[in-house]
Each structure stands twice: as structure tokens, then as C-alpha cells.
Write a protein that holds these residues in place. Structure first.
Motif, PDB file in Angstrom:
ATOM      1  N   GLN A   1       0.597  -1.128  -0.006  1.00 11.66           N
ATOM      2  CA  GLN A   1       0.006   0.134   0.108  1.00 11.66           C
ATOM      3  C   GLN A   1       0.908   1.240  -0.062  1.00 11.66           C
ATOM      4  O   GLN A   1       0.596   2.198  -0.643  1.00 11.66           O
ATOM      5  CB  GLN A   1      -0.927  -0.031   1.070  1.00 11.66           C
ATOM      6  N   LYS A   2       1.758   1.436   0.799  1.00  6.17           N
ATOM      7  CA  LYS A   2       2.548   2.429   0.718  1.00  6.17           C
ATOM      8  C   LYS A   2       3.631   2.567  -0.535  1.00  6.17           C
ATOM      9  O   LYS A   2       3.548   3.590  -1.139  1.00  6.17           O
ATOM     10  CB  LYS A   2       3.883   1.883   2.023  1.00  6.17           C
ATOM     11  N   LEU A   3       4.143   1.473  -1.142  1.00  2.00           N
ATOM     12  CA  LEU A   3       4.569   1.677  -2.627  1.00  2.00           C
ATOM     13  C   LEU A   3       3.737   2.036  -3.521  1.00  2.00           C
ATOM     14  O   LEU A   3       3.851   3.086  -4.390  1.00  2.00           O
ATOM     15  CB  LEU A   3       5.034   0.184  -2.878  1.00  2.00           C
ATOM     16  N   SER A   4       2.350   1.655  -3.439  1.00  6.41           N
ATOM     17  CA  SER A   4       1.243   2.016  -4.332  1.00  6.41           C
ATOM     18  C   SER A   4       0.948   3.548  -4.279  1.00  6.41           C
ATOM     19  O   SER A   4       0.493   4.310  -5.278  1.00  6.41           O
ATOM     20  CB  SER A   4       0.007   1.249  -4.160  1.00  6.41           C
ATOM     21  N   HIS A   5       0.842   4.071  -2.991  1.00  6.28           N
ATOM     22  CA  HIS A   5       0.649   5.467  -2.481  1.00  6.28           C
ATOM     23  C   HIS A   5       1.800   6.256  -3.333  1.00  6.28           C
ATOM     24  O   HIS A   5       1.627   7.420  -3.907  1.00  6.28           O
ATOM     25  CB  HIS A   5       0.437   5.754  -1.294  1.00  6.28           C
ATOM     26  N   LEU A   6       2.997   5.716  -3.172  1.00  2.00           N
ATOM     27  CA  LEU A   6       4.140   6.458  -3.670  1.00  2.00           C
ATOM     28  C   LEU A   6       4.275   6.565  -5.096  1.00  2.00           C
ATOM     29  O   LEU A   6       4.587   7.616  -5.710  1.00  2.00           O
ATOM     30  CB  LEU A   6       5.409   5.896  -3.171  1.00  2.00           C
ATOM     31  N   ILE A   7       3.746   5.425  -5.786  1.00  2.57           N
ATOM     32  CA  ILE A   7       3.744   5.491  -7.297  1.00  2.57           C
ATOM     33  C   ILE A   7       2.693   6.529  -7.833  1.00  2.57           C
ATOM     34  O   ILE A   7       2.856   7.228  -8.552  1.00  2.57           O
ATOM     35  CB  ILE A   7       3.470   4.204  -7.782  1.00  2.57           C
TER      36      ILE A   7
END
Length: 128
Positions: A106-112
Motif C-alpha cells: 500500500q505504501k509503494l502504491s501510494h508513492l507510485i
């Protein structure tokens, strides 16, 4: 013709379904919120089952580890409930682990998403 899934995979799937129902209906601990069972891996000799879980609404890893400790204390009871539900000779011992992969995902998706939005803003400003 070879089988698509091994016996341990089929037992793991059955344990996952049974545990999801058992935790929701049988475990009455108010400290334990909603539990998602991400996966179950069973040893080849069917003696141990590693259950990977996440918790809905839990933000810190300390709270998640406390919830995992609650589940590990209730593991023998849950094993008994699962053994009544399944028709196998011996039910694996359950061991619960906190699965951080969904939180990291979820954190990576938010950053992307944030980076893509920033790139779009930059392109729009350059076109003007």
C-alpha cells in the motif's frame, strides 16, 4: 496425468477457509479486531501450519504483534476447531505471523500514485 496441487496445498487452503470462519465466529477477544488471513503454508509432513495474517484498522506494528500474540495463545483452541471442521487424520499445529507485505504494498502504491500525479502536473505546466 499429474495433479495440479500437492496435498499440503489443498490442506493449507482448507485450513485457511476454516480458520477464517473460526476466528470470526469463535474468538471473542475484544482486543482482536478484524483479521485477514493472507496465506497458509503447511509443512510437507502436515505437522505445522504457518498462518500469515494482517489486521484491518491496525496502524502500528506493535499493535499487530500484540494481536498475533493473542492468536498464538488461542492457537490450540483454533486447532481444535479446525480439526472438527476438517476430515484429516492429524491437524497441523498452528503458528501465526504478521504479514507486512500488504502494508508495504500500500505504501509503494501510494508513492507510485504520488509520483505519477507529480509527473502529470509537470507535463501540464510545460505545455502551457
Amino acid at each position: 496425468m499429474p495433479r495440479e496441487f500437492t496435498r499440503s496445498d489443498r490442506v493449507a487452503d482448507a485450513i485457511q477457509r476454516s480458520l477464517a470462519h473460526a476466528i470470526q465466529m469463535e474468538v471473542r477477544d475484544p482486543r482482536l479486531g478484524m483479521v485477514n488471513i493472507n496465506s497458509v503454508s503447511v509443512s510437507r509432513d502436515l505437522t505445522w501450519a504457518k498462518v500469515y495474517v494482517t489486521f484491518v484498522g491496525v496502524d502500528s506494528s506493535e499493535e499487530a504483534e500484540a494481536s498475533v500474540a493473542i492468536l498464538n495463545k488461542a492457537a490450540s483452541y483454533l486447532r481444535n476447531v479446525v480439526s472438527k471442521d476438517l476430515t484429516i487424520r492429524s491437524t497441523p499445529k498452528l503458528q501465526f505471523f504478521y504479514d507486512k507485505s500488504t502494508v508495504v504494498g500500500q505504501k509503494l502504491s501510494h508513492l507510485i500514485d504520488k509520483a505519477v500525479a507529480k509527473d502529470r502536473e509537470g507535463k501540464e505546466q510545460n505545455e502551457e
